[in-house]
Structures are given as structure tokens and as C-alpha cells.
Write an enzyme that holds these catalytic residues in place. Structure first.
Site, PDB file in Angstrom:
ATOM      1  CG  ASP A  25      -1.567   1.048   1.372  1.00 21.78           C
ATOM      2  OD1 ASP A  25      -1.432   2.124   0.623  1.00 21.78           O
ATOM      3  OD2 ASP A  25      -2.552   1.394   2.571  1.00 21.78           O
ATOM      4  CE  LYS A  87      -1.601   7.014  -3.583  1.00 15.16           C
ATOM      5  NZ  LYS A  87      -2.342   6.189  -2.515  1.00 15.16           N
ATOM      6  CD  GLU A 186      -4.745   3.393  -2.692  1.00 14.67           C
ATOM      7  OE1 GLU A 186      -5.742   4.263  -2.114  1.00 14.67           O
ATOM      8  OE2 GLU A 186      -3.556   3.854  -2.818  1.00 14.67           O
ATOM      9  CG  ASP A 208      -9.355   4.196   0.700  1.00 15.11           C
ATOM     10  OD1 ASP A 208      -8.966   4.978   1.571  1.00 15.11           O
ATOM     11  OD2 ASP A 208      -8.892   3.504  -0.068  1.00 15.11           O
TER      12      ASP A 208
END
Lengths: 624, 180
Positions: A25, A87, A186, A208
Site C-alpha cells: 500500500d 503521491k 485501494e 476510503d
């Protein structure tokens, strides 16, 4: 008596040694690695027992890059060389980065428009390289813990990542020396972990909200099938934005000028984050800011005030929820369970608002930090061949529509959002002028009608179209999206058969040679030279191919091949066996591709026979 | 590669070419076919096998999408039976549907600018939905007849359905805008 084991088609031979695989992850604020050991998926801790690796990299002169907690601790004192939340920069151009994140403390190399590079003492680095450092650190952790080299990994990405962001993530893994079995969304990973653990069936919504990105996916779960019905989100909404709003509030309360708020940006963000975290448990928290110039500010923040500050962000997250429901053709009360994932779902206001929206109490008992990595590890275990793929099937979708520019700056959609992948769609276009011999294609991603409002993914040109009158040529453009959500485009003039194809190397991506160079640079000095590495890689690949083929031959060789065909495959296989013992990696590569060719007809027949077998339980109706 | 890409979608799913399909049975067949072709089963396979799997699984997805939607299934059946569609050039409807079309458009414009836009849009959407169902039922009986005349009427049905689907999509987008 021992029974003979026969593997399913498409899978490697069983029994075989257990292969090491991991799920990663790669988060905005924290990253994790997980693996399946003795049938149980678990996240792996570092030497000091910590599971979360802060996604922070500090670059220093020489060869002493630091990743994780130590880098994070240095962020305030060395902001220009310490990269956080890389990211958020993945797959974006310089202009976009500056527009979206105006408060970043980094200095960008203005010569690097395509892939922005941050100037550090160790030289300019892209977000892809920063991510590669994080991945390398996790790879090291996994290999140290498991005592061997990883055969493959599943890396998770936000479901709402576009093609450029996905490609950037895959490139980062490549630079880190990892074999990517799959990019997994994800929320889908979370659904896998939750679904398998709870043996859940029905329709679930995965909410999420991570450090920097937000996804909501609606899935249908049934007997190991995870079918994504729709996904929506916002790739620049997350905990970081909550912190920023709280930091802005502090600046306003304390009356700091711009200089101070920029100079102490990192420190302000840290204290804002601590305040946010404290308010998940308490109704009020003290804020005590002490600066290195001796000045100090003290204040307090109550939960009601905090809720008021972050309310716009929570509201922003509910819009995609509504859209996801609509796209799935469902109402809120059709959802059987709402699963909360990502650290930012700890904020009480988020939980309350999501509960209100779906009209049910969201599930918060699974660890919101670990569940994504665990889901990725479960899939990696299947993909690497340790576990039968019969037990699990993931059917995911593309998050954003894909299209082409047409006359007048308009976008013609070729594949609409929320189409199940893999997918291939073709559309025919024609020439605009008499005698036109070339056609340029502009590939776009997004929902809007105008080119300027969509994401430009790539441009390419189909040449050598035979001259014809306007409108006579038939140019068939095919979009194919694979199971990683990555697009490739081919164009073909049908009357003359001129073909032009591209893998969509995004406008904001690295070139293959840049990746290659970064991979070379990243090999540590103790590691043997490049040729030895290539040799080992080809040998592993050869082994994989031979194992898979042997299993396939054992199962279907007699039924599907004539003696002559079998002999051709056996002889190509013998050549590869021979090449494997040598030291010429190019020879191995050639032998692999020759065997690949020799067995392609066999593979095609196996595919058809496996389709027939799949429907065997059904009555195949009479075609009359 | 000789894997069979020439089957029609019904054949791929082991079904006869009929309009009335059991959705649960269709879904079950789809899942079985995906289990057999999905790239996740071929993650370790040689390169061409991985490519073949992507193509095959994409074909299964495409077929399922065409078969599960009554509109797309109807159009696909008509095409299999030799009826040709030219969406660019054929834009005319019979006078009765032309009137219907205009009325919908007017209502849409009026709803947009009204105070209770959301309610009126929702109401319009549900009426369009009902009309679609009527046309789908009509299409079903036409396709079961299968005569040459029925095919031409069926084609008009499909075209009307396409219009209504677009209209419904527009309404949804407007509703979304109102929410956001």
C-alpha cells in the site's frame, strides 16, 4: 496413496515451491507491506516493530537517502530536501502541480516540464523516484523478514487514479526492482480483505479517505467474486487537506504574516495534524507552537470549531458518494454495509456524515490503515500462483471515461467511466480533407465535453494513409484497457491496412530509457554488475515459462496437440533448457520468445477449451 | 492466434439468439466465463497467453454488456439479422414520436428553469423510464415474431429507445449539477 495433482489451465504447475509475494500500500502519508504466511495475511513490521512507514524521503549529499520516520522527523528542519506526500505529484505536470499545491516548500527544476523534478542536494528528483525509494525500503523489509527475493508484488493505487498516475506508480515499482503482478485499486483491496475475512455477501460501499486521496467504490460480493459496480473520488482530497485548513486557521488566529507561515509551513502542518488527531478522542485540544526564533503561540481548538473548519471537505467527499450510487443504479438503502478505510475516516465528523448519507452505521472495526495492504497481499498470493485463482475473482472498472479529440475541440468518448476491465472498444473515424495522408490522434481522459477540460494522455499520428477523397478512408481506432487499468491505443486504416500503435506513454510520464537509467542508478554498489542481474532475471523468467508450459502440456497436451505440433513445442522447449544453462541473457530471451511463438496455437486452443469447460455445467442450447 | 473470436455474443455465452433472457442465468454464465478468461488467472503465463487473456476477457465483458441491456441486445439481434443502422444519417422519427420528442424537450427546458427543478426533473425521469419500458416490451414481442416487417418496426423501436436513453442521461446530468 499419493494422488496426482493437476493444476487448472493458466496456472503454474502444482505442486511447486511457495513463491514469495507481497502486497504494498503506497500511501500519501504512510506505506505498508503485507504478505500471506501459513495462509494468514499480515502486515510486516520494521525492526523496531512499526508497521507504518511514513512516506517521506530525505535526500542528502552523497549516497545517504533516508526513508521513513527519520526522514519525517527531519522534515521541519530540512524542508527543501525532504519530500512528503509525493503521491500527490505522481503523473502530474509542473504547471498542474503548482496550481493544485501552491504551498509546497520545494524548489522545482523549471527545465523539467514533463516530469517535474524537485531540486535537492542529491540532485533533481521526480515523484516517481521518491516513490521508488519508499518501495525499495518496503521491499527490503519484506525480503529481510521472509528471507528471500520477492517473486512479485501487487501495488495499490487510488481507484480514481488516471492513466498517467497509474503508469507513474508502475514505473516507480520498476525502478525499485519489483515485478508488478497487478496494480490494484485501494477500495477493491479493502473489499477483498474485508469480504474474505467476514465472508461477506451483498452490496458494500468502501469509503476510503486517506492522507491525500479519496475514493468511494460500490461492490457486489458473492462467493469470492468481487464485482465493482462503480467508483468515484477525488485524487486531491485527504487528511493533508484537513491539516492545511487547520494550519490556515492557526495562522489566522495567531495573526502570522505570510513569511512566517511559509517558513514554518511544515511545523504548522505537523501541529495541525496532531490537533486533528487529538480531537478524534477529546472535545478540546491545546495548541502550543514554539518556534526556533524564540517566539511562541498558544491557543486551543474545540471539536465544534474543528468541524466547522473541515465541513467543506467532508461535503466534498459526499458528492462522489452520490455519483457512485447513481452510476451503480442504486439508492443509499440498497447498500448492505459501509466500510471505512484510510486514516482520515477516524475523524468523527467524517463517520457521522457518512453514516447519515448512507443511513447506516459505517463499519469501523477493521484497521483502516492496514486493510488495503492486507487485501493486496491476498491477491498477490493468488497471482503468484500460491493459491488457486478459483477462489477469488476481481472485476474492476475504469474510473474515468476515455476518448479522442474530434473536430472543434470536442471529446468523443470511446469507453465510458465505470466500464468493467479489461475492455477493448473500437471506433471508426474518417478523413476531413481530400488527399489527407496523416491523422493525428489526441487521447483524453475525463468526463467533460471540451478537450481543454479533460486530461491529455497522449498524442500520436497515423501516417501513410493512401490519398482518398474526404470521408472515404476508414480509420479504426481501438482502445484497450488491461486489468491494471492501463490504456493502449492502436489506429489502423482499414482499406490499406496501415497500422500505428502506441502504449499510452502519458504526456507526463518518463520515457523507457529514463526508467532504465534510474533502474541502473539505483542498483547498489555491492550488487553485481548489470549483465549478471539481467542474466538472473531471464533465468527466473525462463523457469516460469517452462513450469507453466509443462503443467499445460501435462493437462492438455494429448488432447489438443498432434504429435507433430507437440514435437515442435518440445524442440523449442529443449532450446530454452539449453540456453538457460548458458550465461548469455540475450540467448535466453530469444529462446523464451521462440518458445512463446511455438506454443501460441496451443495456448489459444486451451483458452477455447477452458471457455467450453466453464459453461459445461450449463445446458448449451441448441442453435437452430 | 487461432482462438475463436468469430462467435457471436450469444454463442460465446452458450445461448440461443432470443430476446428474453434470464438475467440471473446470464450473470452466472458471465462469471464463469470471466473465471476462465480473466488476466488474474494468467499472471504467471507467458506473454502471448497474457495478451490473449486480456483480449478474451474484454470480449466477454463486451458481450455481457450487450446482452444484459435490452436496448443493446435488441439492436445486436437486429444487426445479426441483417438490419443496418446509420446513427449519423438516420435522424427522422414518425410524426407521433416527433411530437413526443418535442414535448419532452420542452418539459426539460421548463423544468430546468423552474423553482422546483429537482422534483420536476425526477418526475420527468420516471415518466421517461416508463415509456422506455413500454418500448422494450414492444421490442420483445416484435423480435419474437421475427418477420421482415417486424424487424423494421423493431429498428424504429431501438432508435426511439436510444433517444430516450440519451434524454434520461441528460436529465441525470442536470440533477447531478443541481446537487453539486
Amino acid at each position: 496413496m499419493a494422488l496426482l495433482q493437476i493444476s487448472e489451465p493458466g496456472e503454474s504447475s502444482a505442486p511447486h515451491e511457495h513463491r514469495l509475494a507481497a502486497g504494498i500500500d503506497l500511501g500519501t502519508t504512510n506505506s505498508l507491506v503485507a504478505t500471506v504466511r501459513s495462509g494468514v495475511a499480515e502486515t510486516l513490521p520494521d525492526q523496531s516493530g512499526k508497521f507504518l512507514l511514513p512516506s517521506v524521503v530525505r535526500f542528502a549529499a552523497g549516497d545517504s537517502t533516508v526513508v521513513g520516520s527519520d526522514a519525517k522527523a527531519a522534515a521541519a528542519e530540512d524542508p527543501v530536501n525532504t519530500v512528503l506526500s509525493a503521491k500527490r505529484l505522481m503523473g502530474r505536470g509542473l504547471e498542474e502541480v503548482k496550481a493544485r499545491f501552491p504551498k509546497l516548500p520545494y524548489e522545482f527544476d523549471n527545465d523539467c516540464e514533463v516530469v517535474p523534478r524537485i531540486k535537492t542536494v542529491a540532485g533533481p528528483v521526480s515523484a516517481i523516484e521518491v516513490s521508488a525509494e519508499i518501495l525499495k525500503s518496503l521491499r527490503q523489509r519484506a525480503e529481510d523478514t521472509l528471507g528471500g527475493e520477492l517473486s512479485g508484488v501487487v501495488v495499490t493505487v487510488p481507484a480514481y487514479f488516471d492513466d498517467a498516475q497509474r503508469q507513474a506508480t508502475k514505473d516507480a515499482a520498476k525502478i525499485a526492482g519489483l515485478k508488478v503482478l497487478r496494480l490494484l485499486n485501494e477500495p477493491t483491496a479493502a473489499a477483498v480483505a474485508y469480504g474474505l475475512d467476514q465472508r461477506a455477501e451483498g452490496t458494500v460501499a468502501i469509503f476510503d479517505l486517506g492522507g491525500g486521496t479519496f475514493d468511494v467504490s460500490i461492490l457486489h460480493l458473492k462467493q469470492g467474486v468481487f464485482e465493482v459496480r462503480s467508483t468515484a473520488g477525488d485524487t486531491s482530497l485527504g487528511g493533508d487537506d484537513f491539516d492545511q485548513l487547520v494550519a490556515d486557521w492557526i495562522v489566522e488566529q495567531a495573526g502570522f504574516d505570510e513569511d512566517r507561515s511559509i517558513r514554518y509551513h511544515r511545523q504548522l502542518m505537523n501541529i495541525a495534524c496532531s490537533a486533528k488527531e487529538a480531537l478524534t478522542e477529546t472535545q478540546q485540544t491545546e495548541i502550543d507552537l514554539q518556534f526556533d526564533d524564540g517566539s511562541r503561540w498558544q491557543g486551543h481548538l474545540g471539536r465544534d470549531e474543528f468541524n466547522r473548519i473541515v465541513q467543506p471537505l467532508v461535503k466534498k467527499a459526499l458528492l462522489p458518494c452520490r455519483r457512485a450510487l447513481r452510476d451503480a443504479g442504486l439508492e443509499a438503502n440498497d447498500i448492505d454495509e459501509v466500510v471505512m478505510v484510510g486514516g482520515s475516516t477516524r475523524v468523527p465528523l467524517v463517520r457521522e456524515s457518512v453514516g447519515e448519507f448512507f443511513g447506516r452505521e459505517p463499519l469501523v472495526h477493521i484497521d483502516p490503515d492496514k486493510v488495503v495492504a492486507v487485501g493486496a497481499a491476498l491477491q498477490a498470493d493468488v497471482l503468484v500462483g500460491n493459491k488457486s485463482s478459483d477462489e477469488m475473482l476481481l472485476l474492476d472498472v475504469i474510473p474515468l471515461s476515455l476518448g479522442l479529440e474530434t473536430m472543434g475541440g470536442l471529446v468523443e468518448k470511446i469507453i465510458p467511466r465505470n466500464t468493467t476491465i479489461p475492455v477493448a472498444r473500437a471506433q471508426d473515424f474518417t478523413t476531413f480533407k481530400d488527399g489527407q495522408t496523416a491523422m493525428s490522434l489526441h487521447v483524453l481522459q475525463g468526463e467533460r465535453e471540451l478537450v481543454q477540460d479533460c486530461r491529455s494522455l497522449a498524442r500520436f499520428t497515423l501516417r501513410e494513409i493512401p490519398p482518398m477523397v474526404a470521408g472515404a478512408a476508414r480509420i479504426r481506432v481501438t482502445f484497450q484497457v488491461d486489468a491494471d487499468g492501463l490504456l493502449s491505443v492502436t489506429a489502423r486504416e482499414e482499406t490499406a491496412g496501415v497500422e500505428s500503435g502506441i502504449e499510452v506513454k502519458p504526456s507526463y510520464g518518463l520515457t523507457d530509457s529514463e526508467i532504465e537509467q534510474m533502474l541502473l542508478d539505483s542498483l547498489s554498489h555491492v550488487e553485481d554488475d548489470v549483465a549478471a542481474r539481467s542474466l538472473r532475471e531471464e533465468q527466473v523468467e525462463a523457469q516460469r515459462v517452462i513450469e507453466a508450459l509443462d503443467a499445460a502440456l501435462a493437462q492438455d497436451g494429448n488432447a489438443l496437440l498432434s504429435a507433430e505440433e507437440r514435437a515442435a513445442i518440445d524442440s523449442a522447449s529443449a532450446v530454452l533448457h539449453d540456453a538457460m544453462t548458458g550465461s548469455d541473457h540475450r540467448a535466453i530471451k530469444r529462446a523464451i520468445s521462440a518458445l512463446d511463438k511455438a506454443s501460441s496455437e496451443f495456448a489459444a486452443r486451451r483458452m477455447d477449451s477452458s471457455i467450453k469447460r466453464a459453461l459445461a455445467g450449463h445446458k448449451v442450447e441448441d442453435f437452430s | 492466434m487461432s482462438s475463436d473470436f468469430t462467435q457471436n455474443y450469444f454463442e460465446l455465452f452458450g445461448l440461443p439468439v432470443v430476446f428474453s433472457l434470464d438475467q440471473n442465468d446470464l450473470l452466472e454464465r458471465y462469471r464463469k466465463l470471466q473465471r476462465a478468461t480473466h488476466p488474474d488467472r494468467f499472471a504467471n503465463a507467458p506473454e502471448h497467453e497474457r495478451r490473449l487473456s486480456v483480449q478474451k476477457a474484454a470480449l466477454v465483458n463486451q458481450a455481457y454488456e450487450q446482452l444484459k441491456s435490452p436496448l443493446l441486445r435488441g439492436r445486436y439481434m437486429l444487426e445479426l439479422w441483417g438490419v443496418e443502422f446509420d446513427d449519423q444519417r438516420e435522424t427522422q422519427f414518425d410524426p407521433a414520436f416527433l411530437m413526443e420528442q418535442m414535448e419532452y424537450r420542452e418539459e426539460l427546458d421548463a423544468a430546468q428553469s423552474s423553482d422546483d427543478a429537482l422534483d420536476r426533473l425526477t418526475d420527468l425521469e420516471s415518466r421517461v423510464g416508463k415509456r422506455r419500458q413500454e418500448l422494450i416490451d414492444e421490442l420483445a414481442s416484435l423480435l419474437n415474431t421475427g418477420s421482415g416487417e417486424a424487424l423494421q418496426t423493431g429498428k424504429q423501436c431501438v432508435r426511439k429507445l436510444q433517444f430516450l436513453q440519451k434524454l434520461q442521461h441528460e436529465i441525470v446530468l442536470l440533477e447531478e449539477e443541481l446537487f453539486e
